[in-house]
Design a protein around this motif. Structure first.
Motif, PDB file in Angstrom:
ATOM      1  N   GLN A   1     -32.436 -18.354 -13.704  1.00 18.37           N
ATOM      2  CA  GLN A   1     -33.043 -17.606 -14.444  1.00 18.37           C
ATOM      3  C   GLN A   1     -33.044 -18.453 -15.832  1.00 18.37           C
ATOM      4  N   TRP A   2     -31.910 -19.216 -16.361  1.00 14.81           N
ATOM      5  CA  TRP A   2     -31.779 -19.764 -17.458  1.00 14.81           C
ATOM      6  C   TRP A   2     -33.080 -20.725 -17.538  1.00 14.81           C
ATOM      7  N   ARG A   3     -33.296 -21.423 -16.598  1.00  8.85           N
ATOM      8  CA  ARG A   3     -34.012 -22.542 -16.545  1.00  8.85           C
ATOM      9  C   ARG A   3     -35.442 -21.877 -16.599  1.00  8.85           C
ATOM     10  N   HIS A   4     -35.826 -20.790 -15.960  1.00  7.73           N
ATOM     11  CA  HIS A   4     -37.104 -20.018 -16.085  1.00  7.73           C
ATOM     12  C   HIS A   4     -37.468 -19.365 -17.081  1.00  7.73           C
ATOM     13  N   ARG A   5     -36.330 -18.782 -17.730  1.00  2.12           N
ATOM     14  CA  ARG A   5     -36.608 -17.745 -18.763  1.00  2.12           C
ATOM     15  C   ARG A   5     -36.607 -18.581 -20.109  1.00  2.12           C
ATOM     16  N   VAL A   6     -35.355 -19.409 -20.477  1.00  4.62           N
ATOM     17  CA  VAL A   6     -35.185 -20.043 -21.269  1.00  4.62           C
ATOM     18  C   VAL A   6     -35.704 -21.319 -21.841  1.00  4.62           C
ATOM     19  N   GLU A   7     -35.457 -22.255 -20.841  1.00  2.55           N
ATOM     20  CA  GLU A   7     -35.937 -23.497 -21.019  1.00  2.55           C
ATOM     21  C   GLU A   7     -37.367 -23.925 -21.114  1.00  2.55           C
ATOM     22  N   ALA A   8     -38.055 -22.807 -20.579  1.00  3.73           N
ATOM     23  CA  ALA A   8     -39.655 -22.734 -20.573  1.00  3.73           C
ATOM     24  C   ALA A   8     -39.904 -22.347 -22.122  1.00  3.73           C
ATOM     25  N   ARG A   9     -39.257 -21.562 -22.546  1.00  8.93           N
ATOM     26  CA  ARG A   9     -39.451 -21.068 -24.148  1.00  8.93           C
ATOM     27  C   ARG A   9     -39.169 -22.146 -25.271  1.00  8.93           C
ATOM     28  N   VAL A  10     -38.100 -22.917 -24.978  1.00  4.48           N
ATOM     29  CA  VAL A  10     -37.719 -23.800 -25.982  1.00  4.48           C
ATOM     30  C   VAL A  10     -37.644 -25.268 -25.082  1.00  4.48           C
ATOM     31  N   PRO A  11     -38.886 -25.842 -24.738  1.00  4.49           N
ATOM     32  CA  PRO A  11     -38.905 -27.182 -23.891  1.00  4.49           C
ATOM     33  C   PRO A  11     -38.379 -28.392 -24.576  1.00  4.49           C
ATOM     34  N   ALA A  12     -38.343 -28.496 -25.754  1.00  2.00           N
ATOM     35  CA  ALA A  12     -37.793 -29.487 -26.529  1.00  2.00           C
ATOM     36  C   ALA A  12     -36.342 -29.678 -26.993  1.00  2.00           C
ATOM     37  N   SER A  13     -35.742 -28.544 -26.293  1.00  2.00           N
ATOM     38  CA  SER A  13     -34.259 -28.298 -26.494  1.00  2.00           C
ATOM     39  C   SER A  13     -33.330 -28.908 -25.238  1.00  2.00           C
ATOM     40  N   THR A  14     -32.828 -30.008 -25.783  1.00  2.00           N
ATOM     41  CA  THR A  14     -31.651 -30.675 -24.621  1.00  2.00           C
ATOM     42  C   THR A  14     -30.482 -29.614 -24.382  1.00  2.00           C
ATOM     43  N   ALA A  15     -30.092 -28.907 -25.414  1.00  2.93           N
ATOM     44  CA  ALA A  15     -29.138 -27.998 -25.421  1.00  2.93           C
ATOM     45  C   ALA A  15     -29.436 -27.074 -24.212  1.00  2.93           C
ATOM     46  N   ALA A  16     -30.733 -26.485 -24.460  1.00  7.48           N
ATOM     47  CA  ALA A  16     -30.907 -25.620 -23.269  1.00  7.48           C
ATOM     48  C   ALA A  16     -30.727 -25.949 -21.961  1.00  7.48           C
ATOM     49  N   ARG A  17     -31.125 -27.297 -21.616  1.00  6.63           N
ATOM     50  CA  ARG A  17     -30.973 -27.774 -20.415  1.00  6.63           C
ATOM     51  C   ARG A  17     -29.464 -27.998 -20.254  1.00  6.63           C
ATOM     52  N   THR A  18     -28.629 -28.167 -21.158  1.00  7.39           N
ATOM     53  CA  THR A  18     -27.277 -28.629 -20.917  1.00  7.39           C
ATOM     54  C   THR A  18     -26.372 -27.078 -20.571  1.00  7.39           C
ATOM     55  N   VAL A  19     -26.946 -26.167 -20.935  1.00  8.70           N
ATOM     56  CA  VAL A  19     -26.410 -24.591 -20.499  1.00  8.70           C
ATOM     57  C   VAL A  19     -26.634 -24.620 -18.985  1.00  8.70           C
ATOM     58  N   SER A  20     -27.659 -24.901 -18.296  1.00  7.64           N
ATOM     59  CA  SER A  20     -27.949 -24.572 -16.925  1.00  7.64           C
ATOM     60  C   SER A  20     -27.169 -25.704 -16.216  1.00  7.64           C
ATOM     61  N   ALA A  21     -27.136 -26.949 -16.685  1.00 10.62           N
ATOM     62  CA  ALA A  21     -26.358 -28.080 -15.953  1.00 10.62           C
ATOM     63  C   ALA A  21     -25.015 -27.644 -15.950  1.00 10.62           C
ATOM     64  N   GLY A  22     -24.560 -27.107 -17.054  1.00 17.35           N
ATOM     65  CA  GLY A  22     -22.971 -26.627 -17.083  1.00 17.35           C
ATOM     66  C   GLY A  22     -22.596 -25.440 -16.219  1.00 17.35           C
ATOM     67  N   LEU A  23     -23.564 -24.608 -15.829  1.00 16.28           N
ATOM     68  CA  LEU A  23     -23.455 -23.536 -15.010  1.00 16.28           C
ATOM     69  C   LEU A  23     -23.504 -23.991 -13.473  1.00 16.28           C
ATOM     70  N   ILE A  24     -24.245 -25.016 -13.308  1.00 19.43           N
ATOM     71  CA  ILE A  24     -24.207 -25.452 -12.165  1.00 19.43           C
ATOM     72  C   ILE A  24     -23.080 -26.254 -11.423  1.00 19.43           C
ATOM     73  N   ALA A  25     -22.842 -27.022 -12.544  1.00 21.97           N
ATOM     74  CA  ALA A  25     -21.488 -27.944 -12.325  1.00 21.97           C
ATOM     75  C   ALA A  25     -20.208 -27.117 -12.259  1.00 21.97           C
ATOM     76  N   ALA A  26     -20.229 -25.850 -12.812  1.00 22.14           N
ATOM     77  CA  ALA A  26     -19.067 -25.103 -12.722  1.00 22.14           C
ATOM     78  C   ALA A  26     -19.371 -24.246 -11.425  1.00 22.14           C
ATOM     79  N   ALA A  27     -20.318 -23.740 -10.905  1.00 25.35           N
ATOM     80  CA  ALA A  27     -20.530 -23.159  -9.524  1.00 25.35           C
ATOM     81  C   ALA A  27     -20.064 -24.190  -8.419  1.00 25.35           C
ATOM     82  N   GLY A  28     -20.219 -25.475  -8.442  1.00 26.90           N
ATOM     83  CA  GLY A  28     -19.951 -26.367  -7.626  1.00 26.90           C
ATOM     84  C   GLY A  28     -18.425 -26.703  -7.575  1.00 26.90           C
ATOM     85  N   ALA A  29     -17.897 -26.877  -8.604  1.00 24.23           N
ATOM     86  CA  ALA A  29     -16.464 -27.011  -8.698  1.00 24.23           C
ATOM     87  C   ALA A  29     -15.539 -25.663  -8.274  1.00 24.23           C
ATOM     88  N   LEU A  30     -16.103 -24.637  -8.543  1.00 20.84           N
ATOM     89  CA  LEU A  30     -15.713 -23.092  -8.365  1.00 20.84           C
ATOM     90  C   LEU A  30     -15.637 -22.836  -6.886  1.00 20.84           C
TER      91      LEU A  30
END
Length: 225
Positions: free
Chosen positions: A81-110
């Motif tokens: 949802q973050w990638r679809h709703r947020v990253e599309a709104r702020v395409p130049a933001s590296t931080a926005a992409r880091t949010v979704s990457a952190g969530l995916i990393a957490a899911a894999g470890a958990l």
């Protein structure tokens, strides 16, 4: 008197509802994560012998894997949802992409961390495969559970850091959320630097998710308009 277009008003209300709906996935992940990590915590004593594992509450281990895997699923949905709703709104933001990457990393470890709770649930006395391991084997799983469901939340702490940047630097999220998001970042960083403790993120990040995604649901940010 100015003419009000009823269709425009209906569209605005509909857009507001759509904006407020998706962050509820993050709220749900915080709630189920708190149950899986903290309510279903399997620590039983300060003892360090193999008999300790027989004191573990097997229903708590079962609750932990059920709510834990639900948390993993919610984190992955939230990342999408973050990638679809947020990253599309702020395409130049590296931080926005880091949010979704952190969530995916957490899911894999958990997925592993909560899976070890499930292993204890089936291998402890009363479980479906209770005869497969002796106390020494069960103790290995008990030790894995010491930090298993806590360490994975480090990925969420990284997401919190990215949200801090988006709020305070890019101004695409409410400022108070950015200030709040500093807490898990600083807490996890300091505990690792000062003590080496790897799992503090599991204590603070579920609560952070609950507050942050409630704020995104009912607040007014660029990413949710």
């Amino acid at each position: 008197m100015a003419h009000t277009d009823p269709h425009a008003s209906a569209d605005a209300r509909s857009a507001s509802l759509r904006r407020a709906r998706w962050p509820l996935t993050g709220l749900a992940a915080g709630i189920t994560g708190a149950i899986a990590t903290l309510v279903a915590d399997l620590h039983v004593s300060d003892s360090a012998d193999t008999a300790t594992v027989l004191q573990v509450n097997r229903p708590a281990a079962h609750l932990g894997v059920v709510t834990g895997y639900l948390t993993v699923a919610l984190l992955l949905v939230l990342a999408a949802q973050w990638r679809h709703r947020v990253e599309a709104r702020v395409p130049a933001s590296t931080a926005a992409r880091t949010v979704s990457a952190g969530l995916i990393a957490a899911a894999g470890a958990l997925m592993l961390g909560y899976g070890w709770k499930g292993a204890l649930a089936i291998y402890l006395p009363g479980g479906s495969d209770s005869t497969l391991f002796d106390q020494s084997g069960l103790y290995v799983y008990y030790v894995l559970n010491d930090f298993g469901s806590f360490i994975g939340w480090t990925g969420v702490a990284v997401s919190a850091g990215a949200i801090t940047w988006m709020a305070l630097r890019e101004r695409t999220i409410q400022r108070w959320i950015g200030l709040l998001s500093l807490l898990p970042v600083l807490a996890v960083t300091m505990t690792v630097l000062l003590t080496g403790l790897p799992g503090f993120a599991g204590l603070i990040c579920p609560a952070w998710m609950i507050i942050t995604f409630l704020g995104l649901t009912f607040g007014n940010s660029t990413i949710t308009r």
